[in-house]
Design a protein around this motif. Structure first.
Motif, PDB file in Angstrom:
ATOM      1  N   THR A 236      42.400  32.391  45.144  1.00 31.81           N
ATOM      2  CA  THR A 236      42.208  33.230  43.957  1.00 31.81           C
ATOM      3  C   THR A 236      41.010  32.719  43.170  1.00 31.81           C
ATOM      4  OG1 THR A 236      44.553  33.789  43.782  1.00 31.81           O
ATOM      5  CG2 THR A 236      43.226  34.054  41.787  1.00 31.81           C
ATOM      6  N   GLU A 238      38.636  32.965  39.646  1.00 33.84           N
ATOM      7  CA  GLU A 238      38.822  33.310  38.235  1.00 33.84           C
ATOM      8  C   GLU A 238      37.504  33.215  37.466  1.00 33.84           C
ATOM      9  OE1 GLU A 238      43.489  32.229  37.319  1.00 33.84           O
ATOM     10  OE2 GLU A 238      41.908  30.941  36.492  1.00 33.84           O
ATOM     11  N   GLU A 240      36.031  33.624  33.273  1.00 30.26           N
ATOM     12  CA  GLU A 240      36.301  33.822  31.852  1.00 30.26           C
ATOM     13  C   GLU A 240      35.194  34.711  31.294  1.00 30.26           C
ATOM     14  OE1 GLU A 240      37.736  31.229  28.039  1.00 30.26           O
ATOM     15  OE2 GLU A 240      35.955  30.514  29.089  1.00 30.26           O
ATOM     16  N   TYR A 266      43.312  42.449  41.723  1.00 27.53           N
ATOM     17  CA  TYR A 266      42.780  41.730  40.571  1.00 27.53           C
ATOM     18  C   TYR A 266      43.616  42.055  39.351  1.00 27.53           C
ATOM     19  CZ  TYR A 266      40.957  46.051  38.542  1.00 27.53           C
ATOM     20  OH  TYR A 266      40.858  47.302  37.983  1.00 27.53           O
ATOM     21  N   THR A 287      40.559  36.687  30.979  1.00 26.19           N
ATOM     22  CA  THR A 287      40.406  36.019  32.265  1.00 26.19           C
ATOM     23  C   THR A 287      40.586  37.029  33.389  1.00 26.19           C
ATOM     24  OG1 THR A 287      41.238  33.924  31.384  1.00 26.19           O
ATOM     25  CG2 THR A 287      41.282  34.207  33.772  1.00 26.19           C
ATOM     26  N   SER A 289      41.274  37.457  37.268  1.00 27.76           N
ATOM     27  CA  SER A 289      41.788  36.782  38.464  1.00 27.76           C
ATOM     28  C   SER A 289      41.648  37.735  39.645  1.00 27.76           C
ATOM     29  CB  SER A 289      43.259  36.393  38.284  1.00 27.76           C
ATOM     30  OG  SER A 289      43.419  35.517  37.189  1.00 27.76           O
TER      31      SER A 289
END
Length: 395
Positions: A236, A238, A240, A266, A287, A289
């Motif tokens: 996964t 990620e 920000e 997602y 966030t 993901s």
């Protein structure tokens, strides 16, 4: 007779008042109209109507030189002449109220729309209602209400420590005021009041209430604050993301990720954001993901974050590189212990699988005392190119 509520009149100015009258009977009729009041000529007139017909009537009114705030009314009585002949008189009466002012907006309703950083100049009609032989008087100008410092009368003269204008007595003239909306003004409605006070008769006060609407300008900025390094298939990734509201009003945004393969998943945490204009609430973080399937091929993927606000759309391009993974497995598909005679050929069978995420060249080699001593010895194949997750049998 339709109601018109209380009507504001500009003092000492003749104005026409319009009223709607309806014949609610089911046949033609002639109405007699009788007007009475202190500010009009008391008269009687007649007007013909068809069945259920509505007509607008007008009558002139002039308050004369009376103080601002003075009030009076006009009484209108309507008689059906045919009902009188029939012996069942039908009469309707209505009273219309009027009040006087010495200042009036030149547009109705008195509402203004401007953007932040924009200015505008607007006209008002002003007169003095003093009963004086002088042709002019002096009025003190004031502005009050929300953000009153944005508004000012134009071409005023300071007199006795006050901002003033010289205005005619008994005859209105056009004056102007200017509204200057600051660059940092928030969108929304702002109420303000213009006020004039006759310097020579302080009881003569006139006001106008305005509504100023500052239009909302939408300005959303989207930035990538952190991003993942290269990841493996099955992991996964990620990011920000920072979202800033640089507009002049409250805004909300919804985030969507575009251009990703159909089998990728997602989510944004959170997905919806509310942003105000205050420093502590105009910046929000979310966030992203992104779940990468284990079958994803190693390459660089480009996709796009779409941020939809109440008034604009902003895009943020992102990319992700997947690492190349090399992995192979061999699994027996026959017995691994056999009994044989000298000179006999025996077979050991197994499957070879490419467990990596890219095409790979697989080489098979053997070793050990059996391989070293047995003659002849060989494999079904020693080199093959296998695609990801491809399995080939061998012996």
């Amino acid at each position: 007779i339709d109601s018109i509520g209380t009507t504001e009149l500009l003092g000492n100015v003749s104005e026409l008042v319009t009223v709607s009258i309806t014949n609610t009977g089911n046949g033609p009729d002639t109405f007699s109209l009788t007007y009475t009041g202190d500010w009009i000529d008391n008269t009687t007139s007649t007007l013909s109507f068809n069945a259920f017909e509505t007509k607008d009537i007008t009558f002139p009114i002039n308050s004369g030189l009376v103080a601002p705030g003075s009030q009076s009314n006009v009484s209108l009585t309507v008689n059906s002449t045919k009902s009188i002949i029939a012996g069942v008189p039908a009469t309707q009466s209505s009273t219309f109220d009027f009040t006087v002012t010495g200042m009036r907006a030149t547009f109705d309703p008195p509402s203004i729309r401007l953007s932040h950083g924009e200015s505008g100049t607007y006209e008002v009609a002003i007169l003095s209602l003093l009963n004086s032989d002088s042709p002019t008087s002096r009025v003190i100008t004031e502005v009050s209400g929300d953000s009153y410092w944005w508004i000012s009368f134009d071409d005023t003269e300071e007199f006795d420590g006050k901002d003033t204008l010289i205005v005619p007595i008994g005859q209105p003239d056009i004056f102007t005021f200017t509204v200057e909306v600051p660059e940092m003004a928030n969108s929304g409605n702002y109420e303000f009041t213009l006020k004039i006070t006759d310097y020579n008769e302080p009881s003569h006060i006139s006001t106008i209430n305005y509504n100023l609407y500052v239009k909302q300008e939408f300005d959303i900025v989207v930035e990538e604050k952190s991003a993942p390094s290269n990841v493996d298939s099955g992991e996964t990734a990620e990011w920000e993301i920072m979202i800033t509201n640089n507009g002049n009003g409250i805004d909300s945004v919804i985030l969507v990720l575009d251009n990703i393969p159909s089998d990728w998943n997602y989510n944004f945490t959170p997905n919806n954001l509310e942003l105000s204009t205050s420093p502590e609430d105009s910046v929000k973080f979310t966030t992203l993901s992104l779940d990468v399937p284990s079958t994803a091929s190693p390459t660089t993927y480009d996709f796009n974050v779409t941020v939809q606000s109440l008034g604009t759309v902003v895009n943020l391009p992102l990319n992700l590189t997947l690492n190349t993974i090399y992995q192979v497995s061999a699994t027996e598909t026959s017995a691994i212990e056999l009994t044989g005679q000298s000179g006999e050929t025996v077979y050991f069978q197994f499957d070879v699988t490419n467990k990596g995420n890219s095409a790979d060249i697989i080489t098979v080699e053997g070793g050990g005392s059996m391989v070293d001593q047995a003659l002849p010895v060989g494999f079904g194949w020693t080199t093959k190119t296998l695609q990801p997750n491809e399995k080939q049998s061998n012996y």
